[in-house]
Design an enzyme around this catalytic site. Structure first.
Site, PDB file in Angstrom:
ATOM      1  N   HIS A  66       0.834  -1.220   0.000  1.00 38.08           N
ATOM      2  CA  HIS A  66       0.000   0.000   0.000  1.00 38.08           C
ATOM      3  C   HIS A  66       0.855   1.250   0.000  1.00 38.08           C
ATOM      4  O   HIS A  66       1.946   1.290   0.561  1.00 38.08           O
ATOM      5  CB  HIS A  66      -0.977   0.005   1.186  1.00 38.08           C
ATOM      6  N   ASP A 184       6.357   2.430   6.210  1.00 42.78           N
ATOM      7  CA  ASP A 184       5.119   1.661   6.145  1.00 42.78           C
ATOM      8  C   ASP A 184       4.170   2.411   5.200  1.00 42.78           C
ATOM      9  O   ASP A 184       3.553   3.379   5.603  1.00 42.78           O
ATOM     10  CB  ASP A 184       4.529   1.548   7.546  1.00 42.78           C
ATOM     11  N   GLU A 216      -5.221   0.989   2.910  1.00 44.84           N
ATOM     12  CA  GLU A 216      -4.809  -0.036   3.873  1.00 44.84           C
ATOM     13  C   GLU A 216      -4.810   0.481   5.302  1.00 44.84           C
ATOM     14  O   GLU A 216      -5.182  -0.240   6.231  1.00 44.84           O
ATOM     15  CB  GLU A 216      -3.424  -0.566   3.507  1.00 44.84           C
ATOM     16  N   GLU A 217      -4.381   1.714   5.512  1.00 46.84           N
ATOM     17  CA  GLU A 217      -4.247   2.238   6.874  1.00 46.84           C
ATOM     18  C   GLU A 217      -5.590   2.376   7.591  1.00 46.84           C
ATOM     19  O   GLU A 217      -5.616   2.527   8.812  1.00 46.84           O
ATOM     20  CB  GLU A 217      -3.518   3.584   6.865  1.00 46.84           C
ATOM     21  N   ASP A 237       4.544  -5.897   3.585  1.00 42.46           N
ATOM     22  CA  ASP A 237       4.360  -4.732   4.447  1.00 42.46           C
ATOM     23  C   ASP A 237       5.506  -4.716   5.446  1.00 42.46           C
ATOM     24  O   ASP A 237       6.346  -5.614   5.455  1.00 42.46           O
ATOM     25  CB  ASP A 237       3.000  -4.790   5.135  1.00 42.46           C
ATOM     26  N   HIS A 317       4.854   3.219  12.827  1.00 42.58           N
ATOM     27  CA  HIS A 317       3.847   4.269  12.964  1.00 42.58           C
ATOM     28  C   HIS A 317       4.362   5.478  13.741  1.00 42.58           C
ATOM     29  O   HIS A 317       3.580   6.243  14.308  1.00 42.58           O
ATOM     30  CB  HIS A 317       2.552   3.729  13.576  1.00 42.58           C
TER      31      HIS A 317
END
Length: 340
Positions: A66, A184, A216-217, A237, A317
């Site tokens: 993604h 990410d 995706e998130e 990922d 993140h």
């Protein structure tokens, strides 16, 4: 896999804002790169991008990654001229405190600013700053404009629903570390392009498709758009590095289970065998607070085995870090699987 090419694409991709729901510029960059490689790509109506490199025999595997990232939207404008935020994706507010941002207005204007809290100065608030719980109620954007009221801000064209992107701050160190927000999952997408180059030069026995999603998130990126003739889906990922995990910034990982449950055992074993044949130190891990595009595809009814691999990424993140070793190993594992 050509590491210099991988890093060039990755840094350019990281420098292109693409919070979930605002990914057109990043997808366009991928389209332009594929066009330069002579590869046709198709956007889905949902905004994802898919391309394919034909194999010399039968079989079809799809790699999913993604390009959407964490970010925010303008929730409102305060009387002070500061902006309230609505988060896009799952992150702790403390991980974005002090970060530079861009506010993307409906008129196409881009304004700079910084994420701060309502008690940001220790000289003014003292212990109240240290004790402050970081959440949406106390975090705000301080615009780099001479504004002091709601009216001032709205005169700039800012309104509710405008997207806010966090500065990725990409850095490649002399020792091979890559530091940035949004590794990410732009790290995997850059690897996709590098693997595509390798397959164009030396086709694999089976056909490979690459499906880059844009939601995706928020949990539904690969719910649609996976090619109908897919025999196996391998989500690529980040592999989260931390206490209690085997993943490493220098290695590729196989995630055998996460918050969505276990992935396909047989497909995972085929990836283990491919890693052994390529001499790769494959790490095997479980991530309890994680779900991937593979999970979304299965929950939407995907009838194929799913596995999850990826480069080890520290501080997921937040302001993340990986190493070129992990990028290379991820590409090498993909190629080893396709050529097994």
């Amino acid at each position: 896999m050509n590491l210099e090419y991988t890093l060039d694409v990755l840094v350019r991709l990281l420098a292109t804002p693409s919070p979930t729901g605002f990914t057109d510029a990043a997808v366009t960059l991928l389209e332009q790169e594929l066009q330069a490689l002579g590869v046709a790509a198709q956007r889905t109506r949902k905004g994802a991008l898919t391309w394919e490199v034909a194999g010399t025999g039968e079989g079809h595997v799809t790699f999913s990654g993604h390009v959407d990232t964490l970010g925010a939207m303008v929730k409102g404008v305060k009387d002070s001229g500061r902006l309230r935020l609505w988060p896009l994706g799952g992150y702790d507010w403390a991980t974005v405190e002090g970060e530079d941002v861009l506010v993307h207005t409906q008129a196409g204007r881009t304004l700079t600013g910084t994420v701060v809290n309502v008690r940001q100065s220790t000289h003014v608030h003292g212990a109240a700053l240290r004790d402050l719980k970081r959440d949406a109620a106390v975090m705000e954007v301080r615009l780099d404009e001479a504004v002091s009221s709601d009216r001032d801000v709205r005169a700039l064209g800012v309104q509710e629903g405008d997207f806010v992107s966090f500065d990725a701050r990409p850095r490649v160190t002399a020792s091979g570390y890559v530091k940035a927000r949004h590794l990410d999952n732009k790290a995997a997408v850059a690897v996709f392009l590098a693997v595509t180059r390798e397959l164009l030069a030396a086709p694999a026995p089976i056909t490979a498709s690459f499906h880059v999603t844009t939601y995706e998130e928020v949990g539904h990126g690969a719910a649609t758009g996976i090619p109908a003739h897919t025999d196996a889906l391998i989500a690529v990922d980040m592999a989260a590095v931390g206490d209690g995990q085997t993943s490493s910034e220098h290695r590729v990982s196989l995630c055998v289970a996460d918050g969505g449950g276990p992935y396909d055992h047989a497909l995972g074993n085929r990836l283990r065998a491919a890693a052994r044949s390529a001499g790769l130190d494959l790490r095997v891990d479980i991530y309890p607070y994680y779900a991937s595009d593979g999970t979304a595809a299965w929950r939407a009814g995907g009838d194929y085995p799913v596995a999850l691999i990826g480069p080890g990424v520290d501080a997921s993140h937040a302001y993340e870090r990986t190493h070129t070793d992990a990028l290379r190993a991820t590409g090498d594992l993909m190629l080893a699987y396709l050529r097994a």
